[in-house]
Design an enzyme around this catalytic site. Structure first.
Site, PDB file in Angstrom:
ATOM      1  N   LYS A  82       1.550  -7.145  -1.748  1.00  0.00           N
ATOM      2  CA  LYS A  82       2.327  -6.317  -2.677  1.00  0.00           C
ATOM      3  C   LYS A  82       2.995  -7.242  -3.695  1.00  0.00           C
ATOM      4  O   LYS A  82       3.482  -8.325  -3.329  1.00  0.00           O
ATOM      5  CB  LYS A  82       3.374  -5.526  -1.879  1.00  0.00           C
ATOM      6  CG  LYS A  82       4.169  -4.524  -2.691  1.00  0.00           C
ATOM      7  CD  LYS A  82       5.098  -3.714  -1.780  1.00  0.00           C
ATOM      8  CE  LYS A  82       5.902  -2.661  -2.538  1.00  0.00           C
ATOM      9  NZ  LYS A  82       6.765  -1.860  -1.647  1.00  0.00           N
ATOM     10  N   SER A 157       6.361   3.086  -2.195  1.00  0.00           N
ATOM     11  CA  SER A 157       6.053   2.270  -3.351  1.00  0.00           C
ATOM     12  C   SER A 157       4.884   1.307  -3.141  1.00  0.00           C
ATOM     13  O   SER A 157       4.375   0.776  -4.114  1.00  0.00           O
ATOM     14  CB  SER A 157       7.291   1.478  -3.752  1.00  0.00           C
ATOM     15  OG  SER A 157       7.633   0.559  -2.734  1.00  0.00           O
ATOM     16  N   SER A 181       8.317   2.973   2.208  1.00  0.00           N
ATOM     17  CA  SER A 181       7.285   2.490   1.280  1.00  0.00           C
ATOM     18  C   SER A 181       6.047   1.877   1.918  1.00  0.00           C
ATOM     19  O   SER A 181       5.070   1.630   1.213  1.00  0.00           O
ATOM     20  CB  SER A 181       7.885   1.482   0.316  1.00  0.00           C
ATOM     21  OG  SER A 181       8.545   2.179  -0.711  1.00  0.00           O
TER      22      SER A 181
HETATM   23  N1  GLN Z   1      10.704   6.056  -1.909  1.00  0.00           N
HETATM   24  C1  GLN Z   1      11.916   5.407  -1.518  1.00  0.00           C
HETATM   25  C2  GLN Z   1      12.687   5.002  -2.748  1.00  0.00           C
HETATM   26  O1  GLN Z   1      12.268   5.312  -3.788  1.00  0.00           O
HETATM   27  C3  GLN Z   1      11.628   4.245  -0.633  1.00  0.00           C
HETATM   28  C4  GLN Z   1      11.128   3.081  -1.377  1.00  0.00           C
HETATM   29  C5  GLN Z   1      10.848   1.906  -0.494  1.00  0.00           C
HETATM   30  O2  GLN Z   1      10.750   2.013   0.719  1.00  0.00           O
HETATM   31  N2  GLN Z   1      10.745   0.749  -1.129  1.00  0.00           N
HETATM   32  O3  GLN Z   1      13.686   4.374  -2.680  1.00  0.00           O
END
Ligand code: GLN
Length: 493
Positions: A82, A157, A181
């Site tokens: 990532k 994400s 994410s």
């Molecule tokens: N979707 C969640 C957010 O927008 C979690 C994101 C993540 O785990 N990095 O914060």
């Protein structure tokens, strides 16, 4: 029988065949790079692809093996990272204009460990800017598409890593998980995703989003690969003061042993309104499978789940607003060319460098932390955090593992939630409490919708129960064939 395609082999199978010299690392790497070449213009899973460097790395692995050297457990296995993990090679952009040209002066600890294990890095994957989002649409470089239906999002994400693994563009990948994410995109792309216990994997070199919630974890096509990857990346690190000092167990050791006397908890709060019927049915079918194999199923209650999203969207933005203060246009990152004084330089650099969702989080977080509001928002959210932890402690007195859906629904169409931040935030309703409590969570494929989109079940356990979770997930996986299904992606034109 015809030999399976190299890109169909799991990371573990590839590693074993390369170690035995049945296949060459260079051939395996070329096979994945060809997949990237064929499909990545359609998927846009990658921000950066390392064709030449990957071949050179693989060549070096083959030469070492030719000389009879003993290499690491991932020697020759093509991996994707990532793009919020710092690497000495290439760029580390967080899919943000702010870091578009940033080259890290050091490797993240997980990258150092993967290198030592002999992994080959094929590229860095797309994400929601600074990992803020649930669809990978918040990337400054354009969205990633779901390999199962390219009109749909891959989740986020870590959507680039999920799409790359599901689409066979790499053997395995790393993601990061602050509120879901790793698990949510894993569910939406039909792969395995594991968020380890907070502190099990070093965060050194993971670009910080919300430091008390962030963890790095594996995203793989099967459970055994998740155990293999976790073996490589877990463990204490002097460079991360929040890393747990004890050495982790070998997650492959008992993996194939069928679990005995398992008590599975079903939290009633995770099966209520808003859950798609097909998702609920698939998860219940998985629970029935465990019941039929001797598991005791108990009802548990996690009453503070309903405050999870609210608490998360105070705590995570609060920490983010502090972590992201470092991008000031002075030290590194984007600097505006049009500033007349220092204040202007800060303001314009940040306004130009950060996208709308990141700006929204910074404003939410700054507000929650500002004097006069701190007690009402941040402090209260921290109290809710404790209540959520207590809920889990209570539940784990009655059960060893909690099973729930990973997401309320299957992958949605690109653009469907872009103008409604709250609808997007609700994608995380089943995943955020795990980060809030610091416990490990996994998403494991458990079926497909009538429209052919993958469904994931979430398995949660007490801190440091990864071995147990993996073993149970492996037992389930071996009795089902979800992982053998493959998306039919239209080649890039
Ligand atoms: N979707 C969640 C957010 O927008 C979690 C994101 C993540 O785990 N990095 O914060």
């Amino acid at each position: 029988m015809a030999e399976p395609l190299l890109t169909e082999l799991s990371a573990r199978e590839l590693a074993q065949k390369i170690a035995k010299r049945e296949i060459r690392a260079v051939d395996a790497t070329r096979a994945f790079l060809e997949q990237i070449d064929t499909y990545d213009r359609t998927l846009h899973a990658f921000n950066e692809i390392y064709n030449d460097a990957a071949i050179a790395q693989a060549d070096a692995v083959d030469h070492s093996l030719d000389r009879g050297e003993n290499l690491g457990v991932l020697a020759g296995v093509p991996i994707a990272l990532k793009d919020n993990l710092c690497t000495l090679f290439g760029h580390t952009t967080c899919s943000s204009k702010m870091l578009q040209n940033f080259c890290s002066p050091y490797d993240a600890t997980v990258v150092t460990k993967l290198k030592a294990a002999g992994a080959i890095f094929v590229g860095k994957t797309n994400l929601d800017e600074f990992a803020m989002g649930s669809s990978t649409e918040n990337s400054a470089f354009g969205p990633t598409h779901n390999p199962w239906n390219t009109q749909c999002v891959p989740g986020g994400s870590s959507g680039g890593s999920a799409a790359a693994v599901a689409g066979r563009l790499c053997a395995a990948a790393l993601g990061s998980d602050t509120g879901g994410s790793i698990r949510q995109p894993a569910a939406l792309c039909g792969i395995v995703g594991l968020k380890p216990t907070y502190g099990l994997v070093s965060r050194y070199g993971l670009v910080a989003f919300a430091s008390s919630l962030d963890q790095i974890g594996p995203m793989t096509r099967d459970v055994r690969d998740a155990a293999l990857m976790l073996n490589v990346i877990a463990g204490p690190d002097a460079k991360d003061s929040t890393s747990w000092p004890q050495p982790p167990p070998d997650y492959l050791r008992d993996l194939e042993k069928p679990p005995e006397k398992i008590r599975i908890g079903l939290p009633k709060e995770f099966f209520g309104d808003g859950l798609a019927a097909e998702v609920s049915n698939a998860v219940h079918a998985a629970v029935d499978f465990f019941r039929n194999h001797g598991a005791e199923i108990v009802q548990v209650s996690l009453p503070h789940t309903r405050y999870g999203i609210a608490a998360y969207y105070v705590i995570a933005p609060a920490e983010a607003s502090s972590n992201l203060a470092r991008y000031d246009g002075v030290h590194y990152g984007h600097r505006t060319p049009h500033a007349s004084d220092l204040f202007d330089l800060y303001a314009a650099s940040r306004a130009e460098g950060f996208g709308p969702e990141v700006q929204r989080r910074i404003m939410l977080g700054t507000y929650a932390l500002s004097s006069g509001y701190y007690d009402a928002y941040y402090l209260r959210a921290q109290k809710v955090r404790q209540l959520i932890k207590d809920d889990f402690d209570g539940a784990f007195e009655k059960c060893d593992v909690i099973i729930s859906p990973t997401t309320p629904d299957v992958a949605f169409k690109l653009g469907a939630k872009s103008s409604d931040p709250l609808a997007m935030y609700l994608c995380d309703v089943f995943t955020v409490t795990c980060n809030i409590a610091g416990i490990p969570g996994m998403s494991v494929p458990c079926g497909f919708s009538s429209t052919g989109l993958p469904i994931g079940m979430q398995m949660l356990g007490p801190v440091f129960s990864e071995s147990n979770l993996l073993r149970l997930a492996r037992f389930y996986e071996l009795a089902h064939d979800w992982r053998t299904r493959k998306p039919a992606i239209a080649p890039s034109s």
